[in-house]
Design a protein around this motif. Structure first.
Motif, PDB file in Angstrom:
ATOM      1  N   GLY A  10       0.680  -1.175  -0.035  1.00 34.49           N
ATOM      2  CA  GLY A  10      -0.141  -0.148   0.106  1.00 34.49           C
ATOM      3  C   GLY A  10       0.793   1.223  -0.120  1.00 34.49           C
ATOM      4  O   GLY A  10       2.076   1.067  -0.270  1.00 34.49           O
ATOM      5  N   LEU A  11       0.147   2.412   0.326  1.00 35.75           N
ATOM      6  CA  LEU A  11       1.003   3.676   0.317  1.00 35.75           C
ATOM      7  C   LEU A  11       2.051   3.687   1.154  1.00 35.75           C
ATOM      8  O   LEU A  11       3.365   4.032   0.789  1.00 35.75           O
ATOM      9  CB  LEU A  11       0.199   4.791   0.430  1.00 35.75           C
ATOM     10  N   ALA A  12       1.947   3.210   2.399  1.00 35.49           N
ATOM     11  CA  ALA A  12       3.055   3.263   3.554  1.00 35.49           C
ATOM     12  C   ALA A  12       4.093   2.276   3.107  1.00 35.49           C
ATOM     13  O   ALA A  12       5.276   2.733   3.129  1.00 35.49           O
ATOM     14  CB  ALA A  12       2.243   2.883   4.891  1.00 35.49           C
ATOM     15  N   GLY A  13       3.740   1.183   2.629  1.00 31.04           N
ATOM     16  CA  GLY A  13       4.823  -0.028   2.287  1.00 31.04           C
ATOM     17  C   GLY A  13       5.811   0.619   1.051  1.00 31.04           C
ATOM     18  O   GLY A  13       6.834   0.476   1.004  1.00 31.04           O
ATOM     19  N   LEU A  14       5.150   1.312  -0.118  1.00 31.97           N
ATOM     20  CA  LEU A  14       5.564   1.621  -0.976  1.00 31.97           C
ATOM     21  C   LEU A  14       6.516   2.922  -0.671  1.00 31.97           C
ATOM     22  O   LEU A  14       7.596   3.035  -1.497  1.00 31.97           O
ATOM     23  CB  LEU A  14       4.652   2.123  -2.169  1.00 31.97           C
ATOM     24  N   ALA A  15       6.177   3.808   0.124  1.00 28.24           N
ATOM     25  CA  ALA A  15       6.929   4.992   0.548  1.00 28.24           C
ATOM     26  C   ALA A  15       7.985   4.381   1.294  1.00 28.24           C
ATOM     27  O   ALA A  15       9.090   4.963   1.123  1.00 28.24           O
ATOM     28  CB  ALA A  15       6.062   5.714   1.092  1.00 28.24           C
ATOM     29  N   ARG A  32      -0.399  -9.188  -0.792  1.00 26.31           N
ATOM     30  CA  ARG A  32      -1.108 -10.379  -1.071  1.00 26.31           C
ATOM     31  C   ARG A  32      -1.845  -9.867  -2.170  1.00 26.31           C
ATOM     32  O   ARG A  32      -2.470 -11.077  -2.906  1.00 26.31           O
ATOM     33  CB  ARG A  32      -1.996 -10.272   0.180  1.00 26.31           C
ATOM     34  N   GLU A  33      -2.254  -8.790  -2.602  1.00 28.35           N
ATOM     35  CA  GLU A  33      -3.222  -8.446  -3.699  1.00 28.35           C
ATOM     36  C   GLU A  33      -2.281  -8.687  -5.129  1.00 28.35           C
ATOM     37  O   GLU A  33      -1.026  -8.598  -5.078  1.00 28.35           O
ATOM     38  CB  GLU A  33      -3.854  -7.100  -3.744  1.00 28.35           C
ATOM     39  N   PRO A  34      -3.122  -8.795  -6.131  1.00 29.17           N
ATOM     40  CA  PRO A  34      -2.326  -8.956  -7.615  1.00 29.17           C
ATOM     41  C   PRO A  34      -1.819  -7.567  -7.942  1.00 29.17           C
ATOM     42  O   PRO A  34      -1.047  -7.499  -8.893  1.00 29.17           O
ATOM     43  CB  PRO A  34      -3.035  -9.433  -8.582  1.00 29.17           C
ATOM     44  N   ILE A  35      -2.156  -6.487  -7.493  1.00 25.81           N
ATOM     45  CA  ILE A  35      -1.690  -5.120  -7.840  1.00 25.81           C
ATOM     46  C   ILE A  35      -1.212  -4.327  -6.587  1.00 25.81           C
ATOM     47  O   ILE A  35      -1.593  -4.665  -5.558  1.00 25.81           O
ATOM     48  CB  ILE A  35      -2.924  -4.512  -8.690  1.00 25.81           C
ATOM     49  N   PRO A  36      -0.612  -3.198  -6.745  1.00 21.91           N
ATOM     50  CA  PRO A  36      -0.136  -2.547  -5.826  1.00 21.91           C
ATOM     51  C   PRO A  36      -1.316  -1.635  -5.061  1.00 21.91           C
ATOM     52  O   PRO A  36      -2.238  -1.230  -6.147  1.00 21.91           O
ATOM     53  CB  PRO A  36       1.092  -1.663  -6.263  1.00 21.91           C
ATOM     54  N   GLY A  37      -1.240  -1.193  -3.821  1.00 22.33           N
ATOM     55  CA  GLY A  37      -2.352  -0.194  -3.344  1.00 22.33           C
ATOM     56  C   GLY A  37      -2.935  -0.403  -2.105  1.00 22.33           C
ATOM     57  O   GLY A  37      -3.219   0.291  -1.305  1.00 22.33           O
ATOM     58  N   GLY A  38      -3.214  -1.920  -1.779  1.00 19.58           N
ATOM     59  CA  GLY A  38      -3.567  -1.942  -0.513  1.00 19.58           C
ATOM     60  C   GLY A  38      -4.972  -1.384  -0.346  1.00 19.58           C
ATOM     61  O   GLY A  38      -5.958  -1.800  -1.129  1.00 19.58           O
ATOM     62  N   ARG A  39      -5.385  -0.572   0.592  1.00 19.03           N
ATOM     63  CA  ARG A  39      -6.317   0.069   0.720  1.00 19.03           C
ATOM     64  C   ARG A  39      -6.853   1.052  -0.617  1.00 19.03           C
ATOM     65  O   ARG A  39      -7.985   1.305  -0.919  1.00 19.03           O
ATOM     66  CB  ARG A  39      -6.374   0.926   2.093  1.00 19.03           C
ATOM     67  N   ALA A  40      -5.833   1.556  -1.223  1.00 18.79           N
ATOM     68  CA  ALA A  40      -5.850   2.517  -2.218  1.00 18.79           C
ATOM     69  C   ALA A  40      -6.135   1.282  -3.638  1.00 18.79           C
ATOM     70  O   ALA A  40      -5.278   1.636  -4.503  1.00 18.79           O
ATOM     71  CB  ALA A  40      -4.854   3.336  -2.548  1.00 18.79           C
ATOM     72  N   GLY A  41      -7.136   0.584  -3.542  1.00 15.62           N
ATOM     73  CA  GLY A  41      -7.351  -0.148  -4.620  1.00 15.62           C
ATOM     74  C   GLY A  41      -8.277   0.206  -5.530  1.00 15.62           C
ATOM     75  O   GLY A  41      -8.491   1.349  -5.916  1.00 15.62           O
ATOM     76  N   ARG A  42      -8.680  -0.750  -6.481  1.00 12.21           N
ATOM     77  CA  ARG A  42      -9.460  -0.489  -7.699  1.00 12.21           C
ATOM     78  C   ARG A  42     -10.262  -1.443  -7.777  1.00 12.21           C
ATOM     79  O   ARG A  42     -10.021  -2.707  -8.151  1.00 12.21           O
ATOM     80  CB  ARG A  42      -8.598  -0.018  -9.008  1.00 12.21           C
ATOM     81  N   ILE A  43     -11.551  -1.331  -8.540  1.00 11.72           N
ATOM     82  CA  ILE A  43     -12.440  -2.299  -8.819  1.00 11.72           C
ATOM     83  C   ILE A  43     -13.251  -1.814 -10.154  1.00 11.72           C
ATOM     84  O   ILE A  43     -13.269  -0.713 -10.320  1.00 11.72           O
ATOM     85  CB  ILE A  43     -13.921  -2.235  -8.190  1.00 11.72           C
ATOM     86  N   VAL A  44     -12.912  -2.570 -11.335  1.00 11.80           N
ATOM     87  CA  VAL A  44     -13.507  -2.434 -12.596  1.00 11.80           C
ATOM     88  C   VAL A  44     -14.789  -3.418 -12.909  1.00 11.80           C
ATOM     89  O   VAL A  44     -14.582  -4.623 -12.742  1.00 11.80           O
ATOM     90  CB  VAL A  44     -12.491  -2.595 -13.773  1.00 11.80           C
ATOM     91  N   ARG A  45     -16.002  -2.719 -13.187  1.00 12.51           N
ATOM     92  CA  ARG A  45     -17.071  -3.440 -13.077  1.00 12.51           C
ATOM     93  C   ARG A  45     -18.057  -2.774 -14.219  1.00 12.51           C
ATOM     94  O   ARG A  45     -18.273  -1.624 -13.850  1.00 12.51           O
ATOM     95  CB  ARG A  45     -17.907  -3.684 -11.831  1.00 12.51           C
ATOM     96  N   ASP A  46     -18.527  -3.728 -15.303  1.00 10.80           N
ATOM     97  CA  ASP A  46     -19.596  -3.016 -16.510  1.00 10.80           C
ATOM     98  C   ASP A  46     -19.325  -1.774 -16.965  1.00 10.80           C
ATOM     99  O   ASP A  46     -20.028  -0.992 -16.953  1.00 10.80           O
ATOM    100  CB  ASP A  46     -20.913  -3.091 -15.669  1.00 10.80           C
ATOM    101  N   GLY A  47     -17.785  -1.485 -16.938  1.00  7.46           N
ATOM    102  CA  GLY A  47     -17.416  -0.302 -17.683  1.00  7.46           C
ATOM    103  C   GLY A  47     -16.980   0.700 -16.741  1.00  7.46           C
ATOM    104  O   GLY A  47     -16.738   1.611 -17.191  1.00  7.46           O
ATOM    105  N   PHE A  48     -17.277   0.542 -15.572  1.00  9.76           N
ATOM    106  CA  PHE A  48     -17.138   1.767 -14.512  1.00  9.76           C
ATOM    107  C   PHE A  48     -15.757   1.369 -13.806  1.00  9.76           C
ATOM    108  O   PHE A  48     -15.737   0.188 -13.375  1.00  9.76           O
ATOM    109  CB  PHE A  48     -18.377   1.651 -13.325  1.00  9.76           C
ATOM    110  N   THR A  49     -15.087   2.222 -13.269  1.00  7.95           N
ATOM    111  CA  THR A  49     -13.934   2.105 -12.414  1.00  7.95           C
ATOM    112  C   THR A  49     -13.946   2.781 -11.140  1.00  7.95           C
ATOM    113  O   THR A  49     -14.225   4.023 -11.097  1.00  7.95           O
ATOM    114  CB  THR A  49     -12.644   2.624 -13.164  1.00  7.95           C
TER     115      THR A  49
END
Length: 520
Positions: A10-15, A32-49
């Motif tokens: 996440g942001l703290a770890g990357l900093a 643990r997630e497949p992308i960086p971010g931790g709590r600062a993540g992202r969901i892409v669904r039905d064309g919405f981000t």
């Protein structure tokens, strides 16, 4: 070259990774997630981000510090725009105040909406906020404490804070400057980010108001989840290795009791001279350090309220006057915070935040539709709310609110996050805002970022110093990196970061820890 494992991307770890790699350490970030971010993540669904983490980005200079530490360029890695207005504040009587960028523009906004007296008061208010920030940042925020006695290490700074009224009440400090109650709310609501009612929060927390309303709010191209992506690129450019889709299950120890590395979920052991953990601190003790009693403040402390966040992808037009960030202030104020914080109940008349990132970036939703982020403060899991029963009614309540305010409600995609969800994501008491920033849980009284009973074990993130919010967790990474460098003094500073290919080419592979090297 010393090796450091950072738990959490996440942001703290990357900093942390950016600062450590830039100062000559070999860094492995395990996420643990497949992308960086931790709590600062992202969901892409039905064309919405949907950005699932923080939506308000302030203090661009702190991001620049992190990226620069690893030899990166922020403008290249993370293009962003300043939002003007930073917020639209809408009040129960239908009136509005725009938080404009620039002193003169905001002063004129106040003059037109609230009158000449409050416009003149704004001049002195800005000067007070800036002085608070200039004293607090180097001496009390961007600073590692070893004990409460460190507070007197800078007696001049402490005396200036006392003279400025920093240890008085925020509500009173703002109320005596402004006559208009709308401004009093607008310049104190930020205390809730620190888990405190604006009326009783210490005035030192006006520093959050400074970050929001004076330094300004930004939005990265592509959305807030671009922030961790940019930090990840900077860390890798500085030589760090990022491993995604991997969870740390155990912290390994040498025979002398110091940190030896970590074990991950497939049984692999990664050798390290130090470990920086960015899990929510009480969760870190419970899951990774079960033989060590957590600091008392983690067991007995007061935790911040939580929030319900409803991510909505809806077809339809926005109401006239909608901006990127929209705060809808309810009529109730002090009584609402009493219900939330003192009684652990839902606010009977809640204020809410609606962020509409498609105002700034239409590509985040299909044509003719918008992405909405709707936040309502709610009690954490210490409260009296039954979230299994309340989830449906809460969604209905938020939908009625959107309808009343004219937002689009033809819902195509959605995701609702309540305190039980936050808890499942690893956040103590179901709050993403960690321990509240009472005086007894701030600075040297907050859980420390070094575990002295386990040499080589350090922490970063909102659960440790300096605290909650994007600026604070970025600083926490810097402070943790300083702790590591002090613990590993033989690692010389490398100067400007060497390009990634060159750094990796000169490294000898570091073996995984074997059973003979770790005792637990």
């Amino acid at each position: 070259m010393s090796t450091v494992v950072v738990i959490g991307g996440g942001l703290a770890g990357l900093a942390t990774a950016c600062h450590l790699s830039g100062s000559g350490h070999e860094v492995v970030v395990v996420e643990r997630e497949p992308i960086p971010g931790g709590r600062a993540g992202r969901i892409v669904r039905d064309g919405f981000t949907f950005d699932t983490g923080p939506t308000v980005l302030t203090m661009r200079g702190l991001l620049d510090d992190v990226v620069s530490a690893a030899g990166g360029d922020l403008d290249t890695l993370l293009p962003m725009r300043r939002l003007d207005p930073a917020y639209r504040a809408k009040f129960h009587d239908g009136s509005e105040i725009l938080v404009r960028h620039g002193h003169d523009a905001m002063r004129e906004e106040i003059r037109q909406v609230c009158g000449a007296h409050d416009a003149a008061a704004f001049d002195e208010f800005v000067g007070w906020l800036r002085k608070l920030y200039e004293v607090e940042m180097p001496h009390f925020i961007d600073h590692n404490f070893d004990s409460p006695l460190d507070l007197v290490a800078s007696p001049g700074a402490a005396a200036r804070l006392v003279a400025m009224g920093g240890f008085g009440r925020l509500g009173k400090a703002v109320a005596r400057r402004f006559d208009d109650d709308r401004l009093r709310r607008l310049f104190t609501f930020q205390a809730m980010y620190a888990g405190l009612p604006p009326r009783s929060a210490l005035a030192i927390y006006a520093v959050i108001t400074y970050m929001d309303c004076i330094e300004g709010v930004f939005f990265p191209e592509g959305g807030m989840s671009e922030v961790p992506k940019a930090l990840a690129r900077a860390a890798e450019g500085g030589g760090a290795t990022l491993r995604y889709g991997t969870s740390v299950t155990r912290v390994l120890r040498r025979a002398d009791g110091a940190v030896a590395g970590v074990e991950v979920d497939d049984g692999e052991r990664i050798a390290a001279d130090a470990v920086v953990c960015t899990l929510d601190t009480p969760v870190a003790y419970r899951e990774l350090l079960p033989d060590l009693a957590p600091p008392r403040v983690l067991r007995k402390g007061d935790y911040s309220p939580s929030a319900v966040v409803w991510h909505v992808g809806a077809r339809g037009a926005l109401p006239e006057g909608t901006h990127h960030h929209n705060i809808h202030f309810a009529q109730a104020w002090d009584s609402a915070f009493d219900a939330l914080i003192k009684q652990g109940r839902l606010m009977p008349d809640p204020s809410r935040l609606v962020t509409v990132p498609t105002v700034s970036d239409p590509s985040l939703a299909p044509e003719g539709a918008h992405t909405l982020y709707v936040l309502e403060p709610v009690p954490n899991l210490d409260g009296v709310v039954d979230w299994q029963a309340q989830r449906g009614p809460m969604r209905d309540s938020l939908l009625r609110f959107l309808e009343t305010e004219g937002y689009p409600t033809d819902v195509v995609a959605e995701e609702l996050v309540d305190p039980l969800d936050w808890e499942r994501m690893g956040m103590e008491r179901g709050t993403p805002f960690a321990l509240a920033h009472t005086f007894a849980q701030t600075g040297p009284f907050r859980p420390g970022n070094v575990e002295r009973r386990l040499p080589g074990m350090f922490f970063a993130g909102s659960g440790t110093t300096p605290g909650v919010g994007v600026p604070m967790v970025l600083v926490s990474g810097k402070l943790a990196a300083q702790r590591v460098t002090s613990y590993l003094p033989d690692t010389g500073r490398a100067g400007p970061a060497v390009p990634l290919a060159s750094r990796r080419a000169r490294r000898a592979p570091r073996p995984a820890v074997t059973g003979s090297e770790a005792v637990s």
